[in-house]
Design a protein around this motif. Structure first.
Motif, PDB file in Angstrom:
ATOM      1  N   TRP A  80       0.838  -1.210   0.000  1.00 40.74           N
ATOM      2  CA  TRP A  80       0.000   0.000   0.000  1.00 40.74           C
ATOM      3  C   TRP A  80       0.865   1.248   0.000  1.00 40.74           C
ATOM      4  O   TRP A  80       0.596   2.207  -0.745  1.00 40.74           O
ATOM      5  N   LEU A  81       1.924   1.266   0.806  1.00 43.65           N
ATOM      6  CA  LEU A  81       2.820   2.423   0.849  1.00 43.65           C
ATOM      7  C   LEU A  81       3.508   2.631  -0.496  1.00 43.65           C
ATOM      8  O   LEU A  81       3.636   3.763  -0.977  1.00 43.65           O
TER       9      LEU A  81
ATOM     10  N   ASP B  92      -5.685   8.901   7.413  1.00 41.93           N
ATOM     11  CA  ASP B  92      -4.298   8.646   7.020  1.00 41.93           C
ATOM     12  C   ASP B  92      -3.757   7.337   7.565  1.00 41.93           C
ATOM     13  O   ASP B  92      -2.549   7.100   7.526  1.00 41.93           O
TER      14      ASP B  92
ATOM     15  N   ASP C  31      -4.847   1.052  -8.599  1.00 40.83           N
ATOM     16  CA  ASP C  31      -4.827   2.052  -7.532  1.00 40.83           C
ATOM     17  C   ASP C  31      -5.505   1.396  -6.334  1.00 40.83           C
ATOM     18  O   ASP C  31      -6.725   1.261  -6.288  1.00 40.83           O
TER      19      ASP C  31
ATOM     20  N   PRO D 219      -4.481   3.326   6.905  1.00 40.38           N
ATOM     21  CA  PRO D 219      -5.281   2.458   6.047  1.00 40.38           C
ATOM     22  C   PRO D 219      -5.914   1.298   6.805  1.00 40.38           C
ATOM     23  O   PRO D 219      -5.394   0.818   7.809  1.00 40.38           O
TER      24      PRO D 219
ATOM     25  N   ASN E  39       2.319   1.800  -3.361  1.00 42.74           N
ATOM     26  CA  ASN E  39       1.280   2.300  -4.255  1.00 42.74           C
ATOM     27  C   ASN E  39       1.028   3.781  -4.026  1.00 42.74           C
ATOM     28  O   ASN E  39       0.774   4.537  -4.973  1.00 42.74           O
ATOM     29  N   GLN E  40       1.091   4.225  -2.761  1.00 41.26           N
ATOM     30  CA  GLN E  40       0.882   5.635  -2.446  1.00 41.26           C
ATOM     31  C   GLN E  40       2.038   6.499  -2.940  1.00 41.26           C
ATOM     32  O   GLN E  40       1.829   7.580  -3.494  1.00 41.26           O
TER      33      GLN E  40
ATOM     34  N   SER F  12      -6.220   2.182  -3.396  1.00 34.51           N
ATOM     35  CA  SER F  12      -7.170   2.913  -2.569  1.00 34.51           C
ATOM     36  C   SER F  12      -8.522   3.067  -3.251  1.00 34.51           C
ATOM     37  O   SER F  12      -9.510   3.439  -2.612  1.00 34.51           O
TER      38      SER F  12
END
Length: 614
Positions: free
Chosen positions: A457-458, A509, A546, A511, A460-461, A548
């Motif tokens: 996830w990080l 902020d 994506d 997840p 991807n961010q 999120s």
């Protein structure tokens, strides 16, 4: 009839009669129809409540209808039908439907028996309903579209087919219509748009007995009409119905069966309805006008007026009249948006976005910041792999610069209880949120990400949507599988494994794993020339995720336009599985497909644990 008469005698003994209101709180089913008809038999007016609504809304409606004598919603639910105290309504009233109103305050619209009879007399021949008709009762009773399903059908001696809860899914809806021989479907435009999109994938097909589809509630997109004509041709009549609740369900109807191009009409008035265009606004007159709003004299004076001495209703809708004398809808007076001095129609942008092959749904609204500056935001549901810039570029190529919106890709669009897209909610929705059709979970109920998920996830961010962690499985098949069975199997797979329908929200902020409904994962079907097939498959397996905003699973069936065979591509993001996951994933998909091919659901045991449990 005996059940209706018996229930009517019970209600009459409790005070039901002309001028009284009887609250109706029953889920869709035979008992609800019996209760509704029993209330009318007593001469009272029925007031249907939304069985899914929060108690606070139903309490507000009951308070408005009968003041301090209002019962609790739970009491109404316990009885199914409950005679209300308080001032009641005028004798001759048939039902009272509450609308949200422009301010969000519920307003009860009083519809009299003569207005209802006037509507039924005009709608029955216009819709082609007769003794051999089998009409699906799709809408909830608290929405007035149910009126045009129930009364014309029963009045003509037809058969009313009651929708079950699982039939909200497009595949289940069409399968249910096939089983029950439904001849007429009455659908909100937003739902019909989704149905047409799913039909274009080839994963479902239209029922054999279906003769007429009536859509209503919102502007019909011309792109979806073109797709529908390619699918149904002239075999199924397509009608577009328009009408505010205040004019008894539907006032005008357009036959779109052969509509080729250009603006989509809302048609001509039903018999006995008259239409006038005053300063661009549509006013309606005739026997379909209701008695107005319950206990709202000021609102009645504002919305109901006179034209040449005759009572008229101001719709608040902008229209013109075409050369063929059909009425053309151009949006709401209160939806007009000026950006940079230019008047912009959000519905026109909806239509441009819906024309993109990867877009399932789109809704464009004007949002206003703290300084009073308006901007356009498009909330879009896609098949995946389509970025915001690509969609903005599509609008930029077709519309003036002021019409190019910010684009927010979301998992699903919010709906009102009547099935319309909830644009009022979207006007105040943060476009940074990927899930706008439901609220984030309370902090105490959130399941955190695993260590491996958090790392992905990080990445991807920081790096943005990427294909670096894609895990594709590509199978070349000698024969094309049954598309309907495969689409159902994909839903079965997502239902079995929650991680496949999980997005990773971070409202604070931090997840967490937000699990969506199984129907969020859909089969994609791509038909193309055989020479293009390898390139199409390669492009699919290279699509970015994506995390999120998009689900970690995509399934596509590629079919050559000539010759046998097919290619099945399954694309899994590493956040939802690893190399060991692919074998059980594909095994479950194969088992589900085999079961669905035999016309049944897979009979596997529920999993003892889900990824979130780990």
């Amino acid at each position: 009839a005996a059940a209706v008469d018996g229930r009517a005698r019970e209600l009459a003994a409790l005070g039901a009669g002309p001028g009284r209101l009887v609250a109706l709180h029953r889920p869709r089913g035979v008992d609800a129809i019996v209760g509704l008809l029993a209330v009318l038999t007593t001469g009272a007016a029925y007031l249907p409540l939304d069985v899914q609504a929060p108690d606070a809304r139903n309490a507000a409606i009951l308070k408005d209808a009968c003041g301090d004598l209002a019962p609790a919603p739970a009491e109404v639910a316990r009885h199914g039908e409950l005679v209300l105290g308080g001032p009641g309504t005028e004798p001759g009233a048939a039902y009272v439907i509450y609308t949200s109103g422009s301010t969000g305050t519920p307003n009860g619209v009083v519809v009299a028996h003569d207005s209802l009879a006037h509507f039924v007399a005009g709608a029955t021949p216009a819709y082609g309903i007769g003794p051999d008709s089998r009409v699906l009762q799709f809408s909830p009773l608290h929405f007035d579209a149910s009126v045009q399903e129930v009364f014309p059908t029963l009045g003509a001696g037809g058969t009313l087919v009651l929708r079950t809860d699982d039939m909200l899914d497009v595949g289940e809806l069409l399968a249910g219509c096939e089983r029950h021989g439904v001849t007429l479907l009455d659908l909100p435009a937003a739902y019909w748009h989704e149905l047409v999109h799913v039909l274009t994938t080839g994963s479902v097909r239209l029922p054999d007995h279906l003769r007429t589809v009536l859509v209503y509630g919102e502007a019909v997109l011309p792109e979806r009409i073109a797709q529908w004509r390619g699918l149904a041709g002239d075999r199924i009549r397509l009608l577009n119905g328009y009408g505010p609740t205040e004019t008894t369900v539907v006032a005008t109807v357009a036959d779109l069966t052969r509509h080729a191009s250009g603006p989509v009409p809302i048609g001509r008035p039903l018999p006995g309805v008259r239409a006038a265009v005053v300063a661009g606004e549509l006013w309606l007159l005739g026997g379909g006008l209701t008695r107005g709003y319950l206990h709202r004299p000021e609102l009645n004076a504002r919305r109901f007026t006179t034209l040449d001495g005759e009572r008229a209703y101001r719709t608040g809708d902008l229209v013109t009249v075409g050369e063929d004398r059909q009425i053309l809808y151009h949006g709401r007076l209160d939806d007009e948006v000026k950006i940079g001095g230019q008047r912009i129609d959000p519905a026109a942008i909806d239509s441009v976005l819906a024309g993109h092959p990867a877009v399932r749904e789109a809704a464009v609204v004007a949002q206003e910041d703290d300084g009073g500056v308006k901007r356009l935001v498009a909330f879009v549901v896609t098949e995946g792999g389509t970025g915001a810039e690509e969609l903005r570029a599509r609008v930029r190529d077709r519309m003036p610069p002021a019409a190019v919106p910010a684009v927010s890709t979301v998992v699903a669009l919010p709906r009102t209880s009547s099935g319309k897209i909830d644009r009022k909610r979207l006007r105040t929705t943060d476009p940074r949120l990927p899930v706008v059709h439901e609220e984030p979970l309370p902090a105490g109920d959130r399941v955190p990400l695993s260590h491996a998920q958090r790392r992905l996830w990080l990445v991807n961010q920081f790096d943005g949507p990427s294909a670096a962690y894609n895990m594709p499985v590509v199978l070349h098949l000698d024969a094309a599988p049954d598309r309907t069975a495969l689409a159902a199997a994909v839903t079965d797979l997502a239902e079995r494994h929650e991680v496949l329908r999980t997005v990773f929200l971070a409202p604070d902020d931090e997840p967490y794993q937000h699990v969506l409904a199984p129907g969020a994962v859909r089969l994609r079907t791509v038909e193309c020339p055989a020479a293009e097939l390898p390139g199409r498959v390669a492009a699919f397996t290279a699509e970015t995720f994506d995390l999120s905003r998009e689900l970690p699973l995509r399934v596509a069936l590629f079919l050559p336009d000539e010759g046998p065979g097919a290619t099945l591509a399954v694309l899994l993001h590493h956040v939802a599985g690893d190399g060991w996951s692919l074998t059980p994933l594909m095994t479950d998909l194969a088992r589900a497909h085999a079961a669905r091919t035999e016309g049944r659901a897979p009979d596997w045991e529920p999993l003892p644990v889900q990824y979130a449990d780990y």
